[in-house]
Design an enzyme around this catalytic site. Structure first.
Site, PDB file in Angstrom:
ATOM      1  N   CYS A 114       0.437  -0.916  -0.012  1.00  0.00           N
ATOM      2  CA  CYS A 114      -0.570   0.489   0.103  1.00  0.00           C
ATOM      3  C   CYS A 114       1.227   1.032  -0.192  1.00  0.00           C
ATOM      4  O   CYS A 114       0.157   2.442  -0.418  1.00  0.00           O
ATOM      5  CB  CYS A 114      -0.920  -0.135   1.194  1.00  0.00           C
ATOM      6  SG  CYS A 114      -2.024  -1.501   1.193  1.00  0.00           S
ATOM      7  N   HIS A 253      -2.548   7.142   2.342  1.00  0.00           N
ATOM      8  CA  HIS A 253      -3.328   6.234   1.523  1.00  0.00           C
ATOM      9  C   HIS A 253      -4.914   5.697   2.452  1.00  0.00           C
ATOM     10  O   HIS A 253      -5.210   5.945   3.111  1.00  0.00           O
ATOM     11  CB  HIS A 253      -2.010   4.416   2.284  1.00  0.00           C
ATOM     12  CG  HIS A 253      -3.349   3.262   1.744  1.00  0.00           C
ATOM     13  ND1 HIS A 253      -3.497   3.431   0.903  1.00  0.00           N
ATOM     14  CD2 HIS A 253      -3.395   2.280   3.057  1.00  0.00           C
ATOM     15  CE1 HIS A 253      -4.071   2.101   0.542  1.00  0.00           C
ATOM     16  NE2 HIS A 253      -3.785   1.243   1.838  1.00  0.00           N
ATOM     17  N   ASN A 283      -9.703   0.112   0.187  1.00  0.00           N
ATOM     18  CA  ASN A 283      -8.996   0.245  -0.080  1.00  0.00           C
ATOM     19  C   ASN A 283      -8.119  -0.424  -1.392  1.00  0.00           C
ATOM     20  O   ASN A 283      -8.030  -1.796  -1.287  1.00  0.00           O
ATOM     21  CB  ASN A 283      -7.647  -0.504   1.685  1.00  0.00           C
ATOM     22  CG  ASN A 283      -6.750  -0.570   1.326  1.00  0.00           C
ATOM     23  OD1 ASN A 283      -6.160  -0.009   0.174  1.00  0.00           O
ATOM     24  ND2 ASN A 283      -5.724  -0.971   2.479  1.00  0.00           N
TER      25      ASN A 283
HETATM   26  O1  UT7 Z   1      -3.266  -0.848   3.603  1.00  0.00           O
HETATM   27  C1  UT7 Z   1      -2.910  -1.016   5.136  1.00  0.00           C
HETATM   28  C2  UT7 Z   1      -3.430  -2.206   5.536  1.00  0.00           C
HETATM   29  N1  UT7 Z   1      -4.763  -2.280   6.239  1.00  0.00           N
HETATM   30  C3  UT7 Z   1      -5.381  -1.632   6.974  1.00  0.00           C
HETATM   31  O2  UT7 Z   1      -4.534  -0.720   6.949  1.00  0.00           O
HETATM   32  C4  UT7 Z   1      -6.256  -1.379   8.690  1.00  0.00           C
HETATM   33  C5  UT7 Z   1      -6.124  -1.566   9.318  1.00  0.00           C
HETATM   34  N2  UT7 Z   1      -7.053  -1.578  10.176  1.00  0.00           N
HETATM   35  C6  UT7 Z   1      -8.413  -1.512  10.604  1.00  0.00           C
HETATM   36  O3  UT7 Z   1      -8.438  -1.028   8.996  1.00  0.00           O
HETATM   37  C7  UT7 Z   1      -9.523  -2.323  10.985  1.00  0.00           C
HETATM   38  O4  UT7 Z   1      -8.405  -2.797  12.291  1.00  0.00           O
HETATM   39  C8  UT7 Z   1     -10.470  -2.697  10.628  1.00  0.00           C
HETATM   40  C9  UT7 Z   1     -11.559  -2.327   9.875  1.00  0.00           C
HETATM   41  C10 UT7 Z   1      -9.666  -4.424   9.838  1.00  0.00           C
HETATM   42  C11 UT7 Z   1     -11.147  -3.670  11.570  1.00  0.00           C
HETATM   43  O5  UT7 Z   1     -11.977  -2.615  12.519  1.00  0.00           O
HETATM   44  P1  UT7 Z   1     -11.842  -2.982  14.504  1.00  0.00           P
HETATM   45  O6  UT7 Z   1     -12.408  -1.665  14.190  1.00  0.00           O
HETATM   46  O7  UT7 Z   1      -9.903  -2.717  14.332  1.00  0.00           O
HETATM   47  O8  UT7 Z   1     -12.278  -4.165  14.492  1.00  0.00           O
HETATM   48  P2  UT7 Z   1     -11.743  -4.988  15.354  1.00  0.00           P
HETATM   49  O9  UT7 Z   1     -11.256  -6.094  14.612  1.00  0.00           O
HETATM   50  O10 UT7 Z   1     -11.166  -4.869  16.241  1.00  0.00           O
HETATM   51  O11 UT7 Z   1     -13.129  -5.928  14.962  1.00  0.00           O
HETATM   52  C12 UT7 Z   1     -14.637  -5.334  16.215  1.00  0.00           C
HETATM   53  C13 UT7 Z   1     -15.598  -6.837  16.426  1.00  0.00           C
HETATM   54  C14 UT7 Z   1     -15.897  -8.036  16.568  1.00  0.00           C
HETATM   55  O12 UT7 Z   1     -16.344  -8.505  17.705  1.00  0.00           O
HETATM   56  P3  UT7 Z   1     -16.089  -8.462  19.017  1.00  0.00           P
HETATM   57  O13 UT7 Z   1     -15.319  -9.663  19.292  1.00  0.00           O
HETATM   58  O14 UT7 Z   1     -15.808  -7.447  19.473  1.00  0.00           O
HETATM   59  O15 UT7 Z   1     -17.566  -9.569  19.219  1.00  0.00           O
HETATM   60  C15 UT7 Z   1     -15.006  -8.333  15.545  1.00  0.00           C
HETATM   61  O16 UT7 Z   1     -14.661  -9.820  15.211  1.00  0.00           O
HETATM   62  O17 UT7 Z   1     -16.181  -6.135  14.836  1.00  0.00           O
HETATM   63  C16 UT7 Z   1     -16.514  -7.525  14.308  1.00  0.00           C
HETATM   64  N3  UT7 Z   1     -15.730  -7.663  13.158  1.00  0.00           N
HETATM   65  C17 UT7 Z   1     -16.624  -7.238  12.079  1.00  0.00           C
HETATM   66  N4  UT7 Z   1     -18.145  -6.766  11.974  1.00  0.00           N
HETATM   67  C18 UT7 Z   1     -19.041  -7.148  11.320  1.00  0.00           C
HETATM   68  C19 UT7 Z   1     -14.618  -7.968  12.551  1.00  0.00           C
HETATM   69  N5  UT7 Z   1     -14.814  -7.363  11.033  1.00  0.00           N
HETATM   70  C20 UT7 Z   1     -16.441  -7.309  10.411  1.00  0.00           C
HETATM   71  C21 UT7 Z   1     -17.655  -7.552   9.862  1.00  0.00           C
HETATM   72  N6  UT7 Z   1     -18.130  -7.226   9.446  1.00  0.00           N
HETATM   73  N7  UT7 Z   1     -16.816  -7.221   8.244  1.00  0.00           N
END
Ligand code: UT7
Length: 332
Positions: A114, A253, A283
């Site tokens: 990225c 980005h 992304n």
């Molecule tokens: O391009 C460079 C590389 N990539 C990035 O920069 C990505 C960087 N990371 C992010 O953008 C975020 O961490 C994500 C968008 C990937 C995830 O968001 P988050 O706010 O960090 O969510 P999380 O992983 O902490 O998950 C929160 C909750 C979890 O449930 P519980 O454990 O709180 O019950 C996940 O299981 O959201 C759940 N969850 C979802 N729910 C619905 C994770 N993905 C999803 C989903 N839909 N797609």
């Protein structure tokens, strides 16, 4: 950089596959919802390339548009930023050059995922600074959706496909469009945070089909992305003798709207300076920055004379930044 040897932006092009996949469509296939994706990432929809469209195809479209924008198809070199080359070997850039009718020019890939576009800009600026090339076509093109497990709600909603490109020409350090200074970094110890374990030369085959798809530690990547992009942004501003208040447009980005907002906050940059098109494209990896520039030009939020800060962060880990004053360039 020496006077008379700066790389100056002379053309801009974008290309997106026509198929729009919105959050509602994804929610029918995955355990997710439009509400979750929108509030956690800012993404409403993304483009997904059809099976017959490759990284090379998209790069040819975007590159052709950038050459049209520059008003000339004369370039000496092509640098393709991609993490999804059509084949493991050879690089895709020569096929892109050939597809554009640019026979015989220097052409090679840069893979910084990225951050690839910023790395490719720095590489092209180096070709110009050393007199190796006078005009360089820099393209970011990725079909990142192909690296995502269709059943993985952790990655499928985030990534989209697309390509963006710029033409750089040799020019003066102080003219509008001159790029620099640059700041580039990596941290390979953290490669496992976003990785496709199998399919490469180290592990050509795996019994586990998941190993052929990207695995991502989202939260850790999130924290690194904000800290590294803010740190690198400060570095280029300091090297240029500028302050955060001098930045008119912050083009980071496009990985997550919350990453862009948190980085701007860390920098003390007002929210209205942040360029964001992630809502409609997701992304797009190496294509993200030129696609954001093209959209900002189209909607009028990026105008001639604006001082623009470009910053990116990606797998590797890699990150980097640069600056320019927006020249009289419109997407082709
Ligand atoms: O391009 C460079 C590389 N990539 C990035 O920069 C990505 C960087 N990371 C992010 O953008 C975020 O961490 C994500 C968008 C990937 C995830 O968001 P988050 O706010 O960090 O969510 P999380 O992983 O902490 O998950 C929160 C909750 C979890 O449930 P519980 O454990 O709180 O019950 C996940 O299981 O959201 C759940 N969850 C979802 N729910 C619905 C994770 N993905 C999803 C989903 N839909 N797609």
């Amino acid at each position: 950089m020496q006077k008379g040897h700066s790389a100056v932006l002379a053309g801009l092009g974008a290309w997106l596959p026509p198929r729009v996949v919105d959050n509602h469509e994804l929610s029918e296939r995955l355990d997710t919802s439009d509400e979750w994706i929108r509030t956690r990432t800012g993404i409403r929809e993304r483009r997904i390339a059809g099976a017959d469209t490759s990284t090379v195809d998209m790069a040819v479209h975007a590159g052709g548009n950038a050459l049209r924008s520059a008003g000339s198809d004369v370039v000496d070199a092509l640098v393709l930023a991609t993490a999804t080359a059509d084949q493991l070997c050879p690089a895709s850039a020569p096929q892109v050059a050939s597809g554009l009718g640019l026979h015989g020019i220097a052409a090679f890939d840069v893979n910084a995922v990225c951050s690839g576009f910023v790395y490719a800009l720095a590489t092209a600026a180096g070709l110009i600074a050393t007199g190796t090339a006078d005009r360089v076509l820099v393209i970011g093109s990725d079909v990142f959706s192909r690296l995502c497990d269709p059943a993985d709600r952790g990655t499928m909603p985030i990534f989209g496909d697309g390509a963006g490109a710029v033409v750089l020409r040799r020019g003066e350090t102080h003219e509008p469009g001159a790029l620099g200074p640059f700041d580039l970094h990596s941290e390979g110890e953290l490669a496992d945070l976003l990785i496709v374990p199998a399919g490469g030369a180290k592990q050509r085959e795996s019994a586990d089909p998941h190993d052929y798809y990207v695995t991502m530690h989202g939260q850790t990547i999130f924290r690194h992305a904000c800290a590294r992009m803010a740190e690198s942004s400060r570095t280029v501003l300091e090297r240029a003798g500028l302050d955060v208040a001098d930045v008119d447009r912050f083009v980071g980005h496009q990985a997550n709207i919350r990453i862009l907002q948190a980085t701007a906050k860390q920098l003390g940059l007002p929210g209205d300076r942040v360029v964001a098109n992630i809502g409609r494209v997701g992304n797009t990896s190496a294509a993200s920055i030129p696609l954001a520039l093209a959209d900002a030009c189209e909607d009028g939020s990026l105008q001639r004379g604006h001082r623009v800060l470009l910053t990116a962060f990606g797998a590797g880990l890699t990150w980097g930044s640069t600056l320019l004053t927006w020249p009289d360039v419109k997407p082709g």
